[in-house]
Write an enzyme that holds these catalytic residues in place. Sequence first.
Site, PDB file in Angstrom:
ATOM      1  N   ASP A  87       0.830  -1.195   0.000  1.00  0.00           N
ATOM      2  CA  ASP A  87       0.000   0.000   0.000  1.00  0.00           C
ATOM      3  C   ASP A  87       0.875   1.259   0.000  1.00  0.00           C
ATOM      4  O   ASP A  87       1.790   1.398   0.819  1.00  0.00           O
ATOM      5  CB  ASP A  87      -0.895  -0.032   1.253  1.00  0.00           C
ATOM      6  CG  ASP A  87      -1.996   1.009   1.227  1.00  0.00           C
ATOM      7  OD1 ASP A  87      -2.433   1.394   0.131  1.00  0.00           O
ATOM      8  OD2 ASP A  87      -2.438   1.423   2.319  1.00  0.00           O
TER       9      ASP A  87
ATOM     10  N   GLY B 210      -7.741   8.432   7.386  1.00  0.00           N
ATOM     11  CA  GLY B 210      -7.986   8.858   8.760  1.00  0.00           C
ATOM     12  C   GLY B 210      -9.473   9.078   9.006  1.00  0.00           C
ATOM     13  O   GLY B 210     -10.315   8.867   8.133  1.00  0.00           O
TER      14      GLY B 210
ATOM     15  N   HIS C 123      -9.805   4.757  -1.369  1.00  0.00           N
ATOM     16  CA  HIS C 123      -8.975   4.873  -0.173  1.00  0.00           C
ATOM     17  C   HIS C 123      -9.721   5.707   0.864  1.00  0.00           C
ATOM     18  O   HIS C 123     -10.630   6.459   0.536  1.00  0.00           O
ATOM     19  CB  HIS C 123      -7.643   5.542  -0.513  1.00  0.00           C
ATOM     20  CG  HIS C 123      -6.682   4.631  -1.205  1.00  0.00           C
ATOM     21  ND1 HIS C 123      -5.414   4.378  -0.727  1.00  0.00           N
ATOM     22  CD2 HIS C 123      -6.787   3.890  -2.320  1.00  0.00           C
ATOM     23  CE1 HIS C 123      -4.790   3.536  -1.528  1.00  0.00           C
ATOM     24  NE2 HIS C 123      -5.613   3.228  -2.513  1.00  0.00           N
ATOM     25  N   GLY C 124      -9.325   5.562   2.121  1.00  0.00           N
ATOM     26  CA  GLY C 124      -9.999   6.317   3.172  1.00  0.00           C
ATOM     27  C   GLY C 124     -11.375   5.769   3.479  1.00  0.00           C
ATOM     28  O   GLY C 124     -12.325   6.510   3.713  1.00  0.00           O
TER      29      GLY C 124
ATOM     30  N   SER D 255     -12.389   4.185   6.096  1.00  0.00           N
ATOM     31  CA  SER D 255     -12.792   4.266   7.505  1.00  0.00           C
ATOM     32  C   SER D 255     -13.729   5.456   7.725  1.00  0.00           C
ATOM     33  O   SER D 255     -13.389   6.596   7.412  1.00  0.00           O
ATOM     34  CB  SER D 255     -11.553   4.428   8.399  1.00  0.00           C
ATOM     35  OG  SER D 255     -10.730   3.290   8.334  1.00  0.00           O
TER      36      SER D 255
ATOM     37  N   ALA E 159      -7.954   0.941   7.113  1.00  0.00           N
ATOM     38  CA  ALA E 159      -6.727   0.942   7.908  1.00  0.00           C
ATOM     39  C   ALA E 159      -6.934   1.626   9.263  1.00  0.00           C
ATOM     40  O   ALA E 159      -6.734   1.027  10.313  1.00  0.00           O
ATOM     41  CB  ALA E 159      -5.594   1.631   7.131  1.00  0.00           C
TER      42      ALA E 159
END
Length: 271
Positions: free
Chosen positions: A80, A175, A202-203, A205, A226
């Site tokens: 990654d 984040g 991506h991202g 979360s 992540a």
Amino acid sequence: MMTLKDKLGQLNLLKGCLLATNFYNFETLSGILSAAAERKSPVILQLTQGSIDYMGLRTAVSMARSAIQEYGVEAWIHLDHAGSYELVASCLDVGFDSVMIDYSEWTFQENIAITRRVVELAEKYGANVEAELGYVAKLGQPKENCGFTVPKEAQQFVEETGVHALAVAIGSAHGFYKAEPKLDLDLLREIKRVTKIPLVLHGGSGIPLATLVESIHLGICKINLATEIKDAFMRKLQEVLIVNEEIDLRKTFPYAIKSITDLVSAKLDVL
């Protein structure tokens, strides 16, 4: 087992999606694979430069391969956010199934040039290659900056690099979010129309589950997780340690491992 490149190609046609989860130690790895085994779901295991530095490249890969076999899960190992060709080459040499070269903060032409080199290298290994185009804020970077993926540039990028999967900037960030993120799903639809390849979010979360489901219908074939992995593990561990004087980590860590299993199970249910 099917290669990750072929699996993503299959999902691209079926409007399906894989969960890609970062792991940081044996405990997070175990929690992820426990969930995948329970759900009988394939999963991508991701390592960053930081995790490789922490565990050691060969140690991390060997542990992941052994655990995949132990849990009987269909899984692939992915690099990654690699920032260099050299890191990509090292990871391919030790058996990674997939690599991401991230030159999204460089110029468009520099991004094309390095991605094309990585694609050419990965062909020798039969490995999948992911790249990123646009501004997806990383940890510590301002999330307010605009730098969404431009469909015309995405089309040119895919044509000139031959990349297999593309991470797109449509409003997500790495984040946690201060407010509920609003993904530009119309932009996603247009990027998909002109590129045709598997797209990556991506991202993941903190994005509402309904939004994740809709993004899959519009072409997202891989969703990264992540921050929530680290957060769930550490919060549960801190919670247990406050009321527990146990010094045997083998009796303490399982609580945190279960928190990862519960988290990943919930995400897999959506996918």
